[in-house]
Design a protein around this motif. Structure first.
Motif, PDB file in Angstrom:
ATOM      1  N   VAL A 138      45.195  83.122  -2.317  1.00 46.84           N
ATOM      2  CA  VAL A 138      44.233  82.044  -2.034  1.00 46.84           C
ATOM      3  C   VAL A 138      43.258  82.512  -0.958  1.00 46.84           C
ATOM      4  CG1 VAL A 138      43.941  79.663  -1.249  1.00 46.84           C
ATOM      5  CG2 VAL A 138      45.929  80.295  -2.648  1.00 46.84           C
ATOM      6  N   ASN A 139      41.987  82.434  -1.229  1.00 44.85           N
ATOM      7  CA  ASN A 139      40.951  82.827  -0.274  1.00 44.85           C
ATOM      8  C   ASN A 139      40.847  81.762   0.818  1.00 44.85           C
ATOM      9  OD1 ASN A 139      38.512  83.387   1.101  1.00 44.85           O
ATOM     10  ND2 ASN A 139      37.695  84.422  -0.714  1.00 44.85           N
ATOM     11  N   PRO A 140      41.152  82.119   2.081  1.00 47.41           N
ATOM     12  CA  PRO A 140      41.124  81.105   3.148  1.00 47.41           C
ATOM     13  C   PRO A 140      39.723  80.575   3.427  1.00 47.41           C
ATOM     14  CG  PRO A 140      41.433  83.296   4.061  1.00 47.41           C
ATOM     15  CD  PRO A 140      41.547  83.441   2.582  1.00 47.41           C
ATOM     16  N   ASP A 141      38.679  81.327   3.084  1.00 43.85           N
ATOM     17  CA  ASP A 141      37.317  80.870   3.328  1.00 43.85           C
ATOM     18  C   ASP A 141      36.906  79.804   2.318  1.00 43.85           C
ATOM     19  OD1 ASP A 141      37.034  82.649   5.444  1.00 43.85           O
ATOM     20  OD2 ASP A 141      36.405  84.278   4.100  1.00 43.85           O
ATOM     21  N   GLN A 142      37.499  79.848   1.112  1.00 48.18           N
ATOM     22  CA  GLN A 142      37.151  78.900   0.060  1.00 48.18           C
ATOM     23  C   GLN A 142      38.068  77.684   0.024  1.00 48.18           C
ATOM     24  OE1 GLN A 142      37.111  81.130  -3.586  1.00 48.18           O
ATOM     25  NE2 GLN A 142      35.376  82.416  -2.970  1.00 48.18           N
ATOM     26  N   ASN A 143      39.321  77.873   0.411  1.00 44.33           N
ATOM     27  CA  ASN A 143      40.278  76.762   0.368  1.00 44.33           C
ATOM     28  C   ASN A 143      41.272  76.922   1.513  1.00 44.33           C
ATOM     29  OD1 ASN A 143      41.969  74.641  -0.341  1.00 44.33           O
ATOM     30  ND2 ASN A 143      41.788  75.054  -2.534  1.00 44.33           N
ATOM     31  N   LYS A 144      40.808  76.627   2.702  1.00 45.99           N
ATOM     32  CA  LYS A 144      41.635  76.822   3.885  1.00 45.99           C
ATOM     33  C   LYS A 144      42.842  75.898   3.901  1.00 45.99           C
ATOM     34  CE  LYS A 144      41.412  76.995   8.924  1.00 45.99           C
ATOM     35  NZ  LYS A 144      40.545  76.833  10.124  1.00 45.99           N
ATOM     36  N   THR A 145      42.695  74.664   3.432  1.00 46.04           N
ATOM     37  CA  THR A 145      43.798  73.699   3.447  1.00 46.04           C
ATOM     38  C   THR A 145      44.954  74.178   2.576  1.00 46.04           C
ATOM     39  OG1 THR A 145      42.253  71.879   3.810  1.00 46.04           O
ATOM     40  CG2 THR A 145      44.461  71.322   3.007  1.00 46.04           C
ATOM     41  N   LEU A 146      44.632  74.611   1.348  1.00 43.69           N
ATOM     42  CA  LEU A 146      45.683  75.103   0.436  1.00 43.69           C
ATOM     43  C   LEU A 146      46.340  76.355   1.000  1.00 43.69           C
ATOM     44  CD1 LEU A 146      47.208  75.009  -2.238  1.00 43.69           C
ATOM     45  CD2 LEU A 146      45.308  76.286  -3.284  1.00 43.69           C
ATOM     46  N   ARG A 147      45.529  77.240   1.563  1.00 40.59           N
ATOM     47  CA  ARG A 147      46.080  78.478   2.122  1.00 40.59           C
ATOM     48  C   ARG A 147      47.042  78.165   3.260  1.00 40.59           C
ATOM     49  NH1 ARG A 147      44.814  84.076   2.476  1.00 40.59           N
ATOM     50  NH2 ARG A 147      46.344  84.952   3.920  1.00 40.59           N
ATOM     51  N   THR A 148      46.682  77.254   4.125  1.00 43.40           N
ATOM     52  CA  THR A 148      47.541  76.900   5.257  1.00 43.40           C
ATOM     53  C   THR A 148      48.826  76.230   4.788  1.00 43.40           C
ATOM     54  OG1 THR A 148      45.612  76.604   6.684  1.00 43.40           O
ATOM     55  CG2 THR A 148      47.668  75.601   7.409  1.00 43.40           C
ATOM     56  N   SER A 149      48.686  75.322   3.818  1.00 42.63           N
ATOM     57  CA  SER A 149      49.861  74.638   3.286  1.00 42.63           C
ATOM     58  C   SER A 149      50.830  75.618   2.618  1.00 42.63           C
ATOM     59  CB  SER A 149      49.421  73.567   2.283  1.00 42.63           C
ATOM     60  OG  SER A 149      50.543  72.950   1.679  1.00 42.63           O
ATOM     61  N   LEU A 150      50.298  76.521   1.797  1.00 45.10           N
ATOM     62  CA  LEU A 150      51.135  77.529   1.139  1.00 45.10           C
ATOM     63  C   LEU A 150      51.787  78.450   2.158  1.00 45.10           C
ATOM     64  CD1 LEU A 150      49.220  78.756  -2.050  1.00 45.10           C
ATOM     65  CD2 LEU A 150      51.505  77.747  -1.931  1.00 45.10           C
ATOM     66  N   ASP A 151      51.038  78.806   3.165  1.00 45.53           N
ATOM     67  CA  ASP A 151      51.554  79.719   4.188  1.00 45.53           C
ATOM     68  C   ASP A 151      52.758  79.112   4.895  1.00 45.53           C
ATOM     69  OD1 ASP A 151      50.958  82.295   5.702  1.00 45.53           O
ATOM     70  OD2 ASP A 151      51.080  80.837   7.342  1.00 45.53           O
ATOM     71  N   ASN A 152      52.633  77.858   5.333  1.00 46.86           N
ATOM     72  CA  ASN A 152      53.726  77.211   6.058  1.00 46.86           C
ATOM     73  C   ASN A 152      54.948  76.987   5.158  1.00 46.86           C
ATOM     74  OD1 ASN A 152      52.229  77.075   8.437  1.00 46.86           O
ATOM     75  ND2 ASN A 152      51.349  75.086   7.902  1.00 46.86           N
ATOM     76  N   THR A 153      54.703  76.508   3.939  1.00 44.94           N
ATOM     77  CA  THR A 153      55.819  76.210   3.031  1.00 44.94           C
ATOM     78  C   THR A 153      56.569  77.472   2.633  1.00 44.94           C
ATOM     79  OG1 THR A 153      54.638  74.284   2.150  1.00 44.94           O
ATOM     80  CG2 THR A 153      56.450  75.165   0.831  1.00 44.94           C
ATOM     81  N   THR A 154      55.826  78.510   2.275  1.00 45.02           N
ATOM     82  CA  THR A 154      56.487  79.730   1.799  1.00 45.02           C
ATOM     83  C   THR A 154      57.198  80.473   2.926  1.00 45.02           C
ATOM     84  OG1 THR A 154      54.374  80.915   1.972  1.00 45.02           O
ATOM     85  CG2 THR A 154      55.006  80.062  -0.205  1.00 45.02           C
ATOM     86  N   TRP A 155      56.739  80.324   4.161  1.00 45.15           N
ATOM     87  CA  TRP A 155      57.483  80.957   5.258  1.00 45.15           C
ATOM     88  C   TRP A 155      58.872  80.331   5.388  1.00 45.15           C
ATOM     89  CZ3 TRP A 155      57.459  85.400   7.218  1.00 45.15           C
ATOM     90  CH2 TRP A 155      56.296  86.105   7.473  1.00 45.15           C
ATOM     91  N   LEU A 156      58.936  79.017   5.236  1.00 41.81           N
ATOM     92  CA  LEU A 156      60.249  78.358   5.291  1.00 41.81           C
ATOM     93  C   LEU A 156      61.126  78.790   4.127  1.00 41.81           C
ATOM     94  CD1 LEU A 156      59.156  74.737   6.313  1.00 41.81           C
ATOM     95  CD2 LEU A 156      60.317  76.437   7.745  1.00 41.81           C
ATOM     96  N   LEU A 157      60.527  78.931   2.938  1.00 44.66           N
ATOM     97  CA  LEU A 157      61.285  79.393   1.778  1.00 44.66           C
ATOM     98  C   LEU A 157      61.729  80.844   1.947  1.00 44.66           C
ATOM     99  CD1 LEU A 157      59.146  77.772  -1.067  1.00 44.66           C
ATOM    100  CD2 LEU A 157      61.441  77.090  -0.320  1.00 44.66           C
ATOM    101  N   LEU A 158      60.861  81.656   2.540  1.00 44.41           N
ATOM    102  CA  LEU A 158      61.226  83.051   2.803  1.00 44.41           C
ATOM    103  C   LEU A 158      62.403  83.125   3.773  1.00 44.41           C
ATOM    104  CD1 LEU A 158      57.722  84.764   3.119  1.00 44.41           C
ATOM    105  CD2 LEU A 158      59.478  85.290   1.413  1.00 44.41           C
ATOM    106  N   PHE A 159      62.356  82.275   4.793  1.00 45.01           N
ATOM    107  CA  PHE A 159      63.460  82.290   5.765  1.00 45.01           C
ATOM    108  C   PHE A 159      64.760  81.829   5.120  1.00 45.01           C
ATOM    109  CE2 PHE A 159      66.082  80.030   8.894  1.00 45.01           C
ATOM    110  CZ  PHE A 159      66.390  81.091   9.727  1.00 45.01           C
ATOM    111  N   ALA A 160      64.715  80.740   4.363  1.00 43.35           N
ATOM    112  CA  ALA A 160      65.928  80.248   3.708  1.00 43.35           C
ATOM    113  C   ALA A 160      66.456  81.256   2.693  1.00 43.35           C
ATOM    114  CB  ALA A 160      65.638  78.914   3.016  1.00 43.35           C
TER     115      ALA A 160
END
Length: 312
Positions: A86-108
């Motif tokens: 996801v290009n953060p310049d074009q869709n920053k909200t989606l990029r941030t949401s995916l980043d936070n969610t997937t970090w938790l999934l990566l940790f689990a």
């Protein structure tokens, strides 16, 4: 004028490194899955490695355990790479949401894989390395455990976590669930409920022996030969298939699996020459692997009929 704080290299590249390690783990487990599903054997540097990969511990819900490892690694790779698409310049909200969610999934995911891999390492050392030494080491299993450890460390230190206490609590919870599940799985393998008294069931010998096979089996028993094996060992079953029934019932067989019927694990562990299954002891000499009946006849000095009916 204040200088902008630079993001550490590890934080910038951790997702890519985690994804790369996950893909390596996927290749490792895909190879093991393919060999199990298509009837092949993985290339092993030690004789006991194949025993680990063909033991009951290599199966889960009737499928190769490596298949579930493959799915886990592919999931970790997807979690690692998804936000990068996801290009953060074009869709920053989606990029941030995916980043936070997937970090938790990566940790689990990495926590669960680390705990389960650690438990598999315990099984490998207690069930295979202790009785067989270095021959019981499974390099594929160690590689997978190292991949899981690396992903866990990168997940822990690859970003700036805001609530470390909550992260640790979540990790303990995930680890506890995986450990309880692992213990339950291990208990089912060690003591199948319907077979607790007589030991786990073994594949039946489906070939039919002739007189030559019966005479050879009786000769081996008479001279004190021994076939060391395990109920779950496919090569041991192949050896019995070469004898066929009823000759297979005459083989002087020593069960080495601790949970097998009439187990003689102490004798197996007291015989250092037994580094894999089957191993034959004939007239003081040891022969590893499935032997043809002609080889057994020659090694044992058998003088009876040799018109063996079953070919390898």
């Amino acid at each position: 004028m204040s200088r902008r704080r630079q993001t550490p290299w590890l934080h910038r590249q951790s997702r890519k490194v985690i994804g790369a390690i996950a893909l390596l783990g996927a290749l490792n487990t895909a190879y093991l899955t393919a060999t199990r599903l298509f009837g092949g054997e993985a290339a092993c540097p030690t004789s006991g490695c194949q025993q680990v990969l063909s033991s009951p511990y290599a199966t889960l819900f009737g499928q190769p355990l490596a298949l579930f490892g493959l799915l886990a690694y592919l999931g970790m790779a997807a979690f690692a790479f998804a936000p990068l698409l996801v290009n953060p310049d074009q869709n920053k909200t989606l990029r941030t949401s995916l980043d936070n969610t997937t970090w938790l999934l990566l940790f689990a995911g990495s926590t669960a894989m680390l705990v389960f891999s650690g438990y598999l390492m315990y099984i490998m050392f207690s069930e295979f390395v202790v009785p067989f030494g270095a021959a019981g080491i499974c390099v594929y299993c160690i590689a997978s455990a190292l991949f899981a450890l690396a992903m866990f460390l990168l997940t822990m230190f690859g970003r700036a976590w805001e609530d470390v206490g909550q992260l640790i609590f979540s990790g303990i919870l995930v680890g506890a669930v995986v450990l309880v599940g692992s213990l339950g799985w291990h208990n089912i393998i060690k003591t199948p409920p319907s077979e607790a008294v007589n030991g786990p069931s073994v594949p039946p010998v489906t070939t039919v022996s002739g007189q030559a096979e019966v005479e050879l089996a009786r000769h081996l028993k008479r001279i004190g030969a021994k076939m060391f094996g395990a109920y779950w060992c496919p090569h041991c079953h192949d050896q019995k298939q070469l004898f066929g029934q009823p000759a297979a019932a005459e083989i002087p067989y020593i069960e080495c699996a601790p949970d097998g019927a009439n187990s003689q694990t102490a004798l197996c562990r007291a015989t250092p020459q037994v580094t894999g299954y089957p191993t034959w002891e004939i007239n003081g000499q040891f022969y590893s692997g499935t032997q043809t009946l002609e080889q057994l006849a020659k090694a044992s000095g058998y003088q009876g009929p040799t018109n063996f009916q079953i070919s390898p």
